[in-house]
Design an enzyme around this catalytic site. Structure first.
Site, PDB file in Angstrom:
ATOM      1  CG  MET A 143      21.703  56.679  31.661  1.00  0.00           C
ATOM      2  SD  MET A 143      22.804  55.271  31.339  1.00  0.00           S
ATOM      3  CE  MET A 143      22.737  55.199  29.556  1.00  0.00           C
ATOM      4  N   GLY A 144      21.102  61.446  30.611  1.00  0.00           N
ATOM      5  CA  GLY A 144      21.551  62.710  30.051  1.00  0.00           C
ATOM      6  C   GLY A 144      22.261  62.528  28.723  1.00  0.00           C
ATOM      7  CB  SER A 145      25.472  63.877  27.474  1.00  0.00           C
ATOM      8  OG  SER A 145      26.325  63.440  28.525  1.00  0.00           O
ATOM      9  N   GLY A 149      22.533  59.043  27.070  1.00  0.00           N
ATOM     10  CA  GLY A 149      21.383  58.363  26.491  1.00  0.00           C
ATOM     11  C   GLY A 149      20.438  57.815  27.539  1.00  0.00           C
ATOM     12  CG  ASP A 156       9.494  65.958  35.968  1.00  0.00           C
ATOM     13  OD1 ASP A 156       9.823  65.027  36.726  1.00  0.00           O
ATOM     14  OD2 ASP A 156       9.716  67.156  36.211  1.00  0.00           O
TER      15      ASP A 156
END
Length: 313
Positions: A224-226, A228, A255
């Site tokens: 979820m990127g920023s 988490g 990846d």
């Protein structure tokens, strides 16, 4: 054996620009070239984690030799089906000043039915009981949308475990054959579960992952990127805060997390350590330029911080 499948490899060209301006002349202050495609990226990270893999898929055109030389240089085993079409080129623009990352990705070559049949025949012969098979990335023209379902079914019939990382209909079709694990990002999971990406939160993500698990997928790791990450398994539900690292490039982070899943399965890590390791791999990767593979040392440096961020819900 670990097998990574990249049906649509790409030569990634990363351009670093201080202040990218659309419709204007931009001066490049840095450039790098990397062989890529999601499965190949997984193989690169696995090699740095001291895990050998066989990389396969399709290669053709003027960059075919470049890919094979680079894989040989990295001591990554490979067998790609030679095609008439050209490997695509993807351009990544990094705007240093505004911290913006722009991807310009080509569609890829047209794969003939003969080329596809050759690949499926090779793939079927390679899959063996106990193998870990990574199916990831988009697909080029000429390949049916249920290809990941077909490849998952073949691997499972041979006794192999499948980790699937795809999006849209390719992910949906693959899930029908019940892969062992999937690794969608927040956008891909939202689409899969009929949610609007801009409206999802951690609770909705967990609910969506549980609904997918009921379809027969053992483990779901959502990046979820920023925000988490979330990890849903047979043993429970786990969440992690995002690591605080300097972000230089976001390509390849997912990846690296797939490679972490492979590493965790091979080394029998428990679920909390698996999520910690995956977040450390992702964090190490975004702090690197281009689609450069993170090293084991870089991952281990982030592990203490990553372990503190993981909790069981």
């Amino acid at each position: 054996m670990v097998i990574t499948v990249t049906l649509n490899p790409a030569l990634d060209k990363t351009l670093i620009i201080d202040n990218f301006k659309l419709g204007d002349v931009n001066r490049v202050i840095g450039v790098r070239y990397d062989i890529g495609g999601k499965g190949i990226n997984v193989s690169k990270v696995l090699k740095n984690l001291d895990i050998d893999s066989l990389a396969t898929g399709f290669l053709g055109g003027i960059f075919k030799d470049t890919f094979e030389r680079e894989l040989d240089k990295r001591k990554i085993s490979h067998h790609f089906i030679t095609i008439n079409g050209d490997v695509r080129t993807n351009v990544k623009i990094i705007d240093n000043k505004n911290k913006l990352y722009t991807d310009i990705n080509e569609a890829g070559p047209n794969i003939t039915s003969e080329e596809l049949n050759s690949f499926i025949s090779f793939y079927s012969n390679q899959c063996q009981k106990g193998d870990l098979v990574v199916l990831s990335g988009g697909i080029p023209i000429g390949i049916p949308k249920d290809i990941y379902g077909t490849l998952t079914r073949i691997a499972k019939e041979k006794g192999a475990l499948v980790i699937l990382d795809a999006e849209g209909s390719f992910l949906d079709e693959g899930i029908k054959e019940k892969p062992f694990a999937i690794k969608p990002n927040i956008y891909e999971l939202s689409l899969l579960c009929g949610m609007k990406p801009e409206e999802v939160d951690e609770k909705k993500i967990i609910k969506g992952a549980i609904s997918i698990k009921k379809k027969g997928v053992n483990s779901i790791l959502i990046s979820m990127g920023s925000l988490g990450a979330v990890y849903v398994t047979d043993n429970g539900i786990y969440t992690s805060k995002a690591l605080k690292v300097p972000v230089k490039n976001t390509v390849g982070a997912g990846d690296s997390m797939v490679a972490a899943l492979v590493y965790s399965l091979i080394n029998n890590l428990d679920d909390m350590d698996t999520l910690s390791f995956a977040q450390a791999c992702g964090g190490a990767t975004v702090s690197l330029e281009g689609t450069k593979a993170c090293t084991k040392e870089q991952v281990e440096e982030l592990l203490p911080q990553s372990k503190k961020n993981v909790r069981r819900v």
